[in-house]
Design a protein around this motif. Structure first.
Motif, PDB file in Angstrom:
ATOM      1  N   GLU A 188       0.806  -1.219   0.000  1.00 52.73           N
ATOM      2  CA  GLU A 188       0.000   0.000   0.000  1.00 52.73           C
ATOM      3  C   GLU A 188       0.838   1.267   0.000  1.00 52.73           C
ATOM      4  N   LEU A 189       2.081   1.193   0.427  1.00 59.01           N
ATOM      5  CA  LEU A 189       2.911   2.381   0.584  1.00 59.01           C
ATOM      6  C   LEU A 189       3.020   3.144  -0.735  1.00 59.01           C
ATOM      7  N   GLY A 190       2.628   4.414  -0.712  1.00 59.61           N
ATOM      8  CA  GLY A 190       2.718   5.261  -1.897  1.00 59.61           C
ATOM      9  C   GLY A 190       1.552   5.125  -2.855  1.00 59.61           C
ATOM     10  N   THR A 191       0.512   4.379  -2.497  1.00 56.06           N
ATOM     11  CA  THR A 191      -0.666   4.225  -3.353  1.00 56.06           C
ATOM     12  C   THR A 191      -1.837   5.013  -2.764  1.00 56.06           C
ATOM     13  N   SER A 201      -3.462   4.794   7.312  1.00 58.47           N
ATOM     14  CA  SER A 201      -4.386   5.871   7.674  1.00 58.47           C
ATOM     15  C   SER A 201      -4.300   6.183   9.160  1.00 58.47           C
ATOM     16  N   HIS A 202      -5.039   7.202   9.585  1.00 56.56           N
ATOM     17  CA  HIS A 202      -4.962   7.651  10.977  1.00 56.56           C
ATOM     18  C   HIS A 202      -5.372   6.541  11.940  1.00 56.56           C
ATOM     19  N   GLY A 203      -4.513   6.232  12.881  1.00 56.61           N
ATOM     20  CA  GLY A 203      -4.809   5.230  13.898  1.00 56.61           C
ATOM     21  C   GLY A 203      -4.697   3.796  13.416  1.00 56.61           C
ATOM     22  N   ALA A 204      -4.293   3.613  12.142  1.00 58.72           N
ATOM     23  CA  ALA A 204      -4.175   2.252  11.608  1.00 58.72           C
ATOM     24  C   ALA A 204      -2.816   1.653  11.985  1.00 58.72           C
ATOM     25  N   TYR A 205      -2.516   0.490  11.423  1.00 61.55           N
ATOM     26  CA  TYR A 205      -1.373  -0.313  11.858  1.00 61.55           C
ATOM     27  C   TYR A 205      -0.069   0.473  11.828  1.00 61.55           C
ATOM     28  N   ALA A 218      11.377   9.829   9.016  1.00 63.81           N
ATOM     29  CA  ALA A 218      11.046  11.174   8.534  1.00 63.81           C
ATOM     30  C   ALA A 218      11.067  11.229   7.012  1.00 63.81           C
ATOM     31  N   ALA A 219      12.042  10.553   6.402  1.00 64.78           N
ATOM     32  CA  ALA A 219      12.130  10.536   4.942  1.00 64.78           C
ATOM     33  C   ALA A 219      10.915   9.844   4.325  1.00 64.78           C
ATOM     34  N   ASP A 229       3.846  11.001   2.264  1.00 62.66           N
ATOM     35  CA  ASP A 229       2.795  11.744   2.955  1.00 62.66           C
ATOM     36  C   ASP A 229       2.041  10.845   3.944  1.00 62.66           C
ATOM     37  N   VAL A 230       2.790  10.183   4.808  1.00 58.77           N
ATOM     38  CA  VAL A 230       2.216   9.350   5.856  1.00 58.77           C
ATOM     39  C   VAL A 230       2.750   9.833   7.207  1.00 58.77           C
TER      40      VAL A 230
END
Length: 546
Positions: free
Chosen positions: A136-139, A146-150, A316-317, A323-324
């Motif tokens: 899912e990363l970058g999709t 998402s907020h509060g997810a794994y 951080a990178a 944008d996560v």
């Protein structure tokens, strides 16, 4: 202490010089040895009296065997007798442990991949969450980010998710097979480095005994199907300990930096390996104070900086690029609260201290680290009140928790490839998959009994061997040779309070094999001397009688 004396330090019988130390250093050495003897004696006794296993192949369905004591004692006697025979025949002396290490590494790699092929399993539970997070990363479709997810909740998994993303990019649909291959190679590397560590610290014979124990350490093979950071972290942790030991000999700062880099990589694969870094820094500081070697202070600072920059910088990178959120993870106190939940908590099981879902209390928009901290403190207060009002219950609680963590000789390795319940993301339980007769026997038949018995013997001999080493070599051992032991003491201490399971004890069982190898070598050497003395006396008496 002169460097020439330090370089000559070894546990080979031909080289046992006393190392000159300061008075304060001797007191600190004695302190760690005494604590270690106490802890590992307790673990050895627990290992002998109890065996944790999972007959229903669910973590909550753990059971305890009490009737394996005769088998474990007999198996241990057989192993020690074999080592005595190897001593008498001088095989342990003649074999080059460096060559043996390569043979053991090849064995672990082949056996690990062979087990992966035979098991024919798939990632599930946390492992599957991590695989999906990597996809899912970058999709645009990234619910696990998402907020509060794994991933926001457990951002320490980011480095391993990036590793999985690399596997998916390179190998596509075969990414999981590639992970199994990497696990097998990492297991082989860990076995090789552990024998090398034993060889450099304790000598050739002890390293060969370490090789015997490594061959029989079945979790190193059975865990190759687990798509998690446990196995990849081990060779880097052992490598860091080996390189740090070399630093204590050569005092080259670049050697210290290399050990810091290696332990940081280990932590990025498995966050709990930070305990190894803490142990390394502690020993650097002790050496700095007791021996006035101020370069060790610089090594400590450099290690902490490398760790902080690499872990925080990478997260951080990733946050900027994709944008996560990677800086809003659950507070550590939540894991302690879960690890100390008493029966007052509604979802507590008969196994205290294990995962009970508390870290998922705050769902969706309700996820807030401030609230999580407050709720965790309230849970700990409730635990404290329960413990203080009923001290007997507190003792039973801790006893059951320690029993669960430290008496599974397979460290849940066989459970991870045969869950009998469906995971949340994949229909069908692993245990219901088609199995060959051999595989079915591994999980349910005679092979399962053999595997558990062998692992039981290895676990007892590991803890017992450590105790023998610490007692018999207490005048030669110093903290520079005890960093892995100190790290393992830290893990034992942490999991008294932290959420815990047998899987988390794997590094202790693995790291201590090098020390157990030396302890068993001492036992075998004493036994060989007794046999030779008895034989000589018998021949002498026979000649007199004639």
């Amino acid at each position: 202490m002169s460097m020439s004396k330090f370089r000559s330090f070894s546990f080979d019988k031909t080289r046992l010089p006393r190392v000159a130390i300061t008075h304060r250093g001797g007191v600190i050495d004695a302190f760690f040895i005494a604590i270690s003897v106490l802890v590992f004696t307790c673990l050895a006794v627990l290992s002998l009296l109890f065996t944790t296993y999972f007959p229903t192949y669910t973590e909550g369905g753990a059971a305890y065997r009490h009737g394996t004591i005769p088998v474990v004692i007999l198996g241990s006697i057989v192993v020690v007798a074999l080592l005595i025979l190897l001593h008498i025949t001088k095989i342990l002396t003649r074999l080059n442990a460096g060559h043996v290490a390569w043979i053991v590494a090849a064995y672990l790699a082949i056996a690990g991949m062979g087990w992966a092929i035979l098991a024919n399993t798939w990632p599930d539970r946390d492992a599957l969450d991590l695989m999906v997070s990597a996809q899912e990363l970058g999709t645009a479709d990234d619910p696990l980010w998402s907020h509060g997810a794994y991933m926001e909740r457990f951002p320490y998994q980011v480095p391993f998710v990036l590793f999985l993303r690399l596997m998916q990019t390179v190998f596509g649909s075969n990414a999981y097979v590639a992970v199994e291959l990497v696990n097998s190679l990492c297991s082989a590397a860990a076995g090789y480095l552990l024998i090398r560590y034993a060889m450099e610290v304790f000598g050739n014979e002890a390293a060969n005994v370490t090789a015997v124990l490594t061959i029989c350490f079945l979790p190193a093979i059975l865990y190759t199907t687990f798509a998690y950071g446990n196995i990849p972290a081990m060779p880097f942790a052992i490598g860091a300990l080996l390189v740090q030991y070399r630093y204590f000999q050569n005092q080259r700062f670049r050697t210290a930096l290399l050990s810091a880099i290696l332990v940081t990589i280990s932590i990025m694969f498995k966050s709990t390996m930070v305990v190894v870094l803490i142990a390394m820094c502690l020993v650097w500081l002790i050496s700095c104070v007791t021996k006035r070697q101020w370069k060790n202070l610089a090594a400590t600072v450099a290690s902490l900086v490398i760790y902080a920059v690499c872990t925080s910088g990478l997260n951080a990178a990733v946050a900027r690029k994709y944008d996560v959120v990677t800086n809003d993870g659950l507070p550590k106190i939540a894991w302690i609260a879960m690890g100390l939940h008493t029966e007052d908590y509604p979802d507590i099981t008969d196994i205290p201290g294990r995962y009970d879902g508390f870290v998922w209390t705050w769902q969706g928009d309700d996820y807030d680290t401030t609230t999580a901290t407050q709720d965790s403190k309230a849970a700990l207060k409730q635990t404290w009140e329960h413990f203080t009002s009923d001290p007997a219950y507190a003792v039973r609680f801790m006893g059951r928790k320690l029993l669960f963590i430290w008496t599974d000789p397979l460290y849940e390795s066989i459970l991870e490839s045969n869950w009998s319940t469906e995971g949340p993301r994949k229909p069908g339980a692993m245990a219901s998959r088609p199995m060959t007769r051999v595989l079915h026997s591994v999980y349910y038949g005679k092979l399962n009994t053999v595997i558990l018995s062998v692992a039981d013997v290895v676990q007892l001999l590991t803890f017992l061997g450590v105790v023998v080493l610490l007692i018999s070599k207490r005048k030669q051992l110093h903290v520079e040779q005890m960093v892995p032991v100190i790290a393992c003491l830290g893990m034992v201490l942490i999991y008294i309070f932290w959420e815990a399971k047998p899987q988390y004890a794997l590094p202790v069982g693995w790291l201590m094999i090098a020390y157990a190898g030396c302890g068993l070598d001492v036992m075998a050497d004493r036994g060989a001397q007794w046999v030779e003395k008895f034989t000589a006396q018998h021949k002498k008496n026979g000649r007199i009688g004639a």
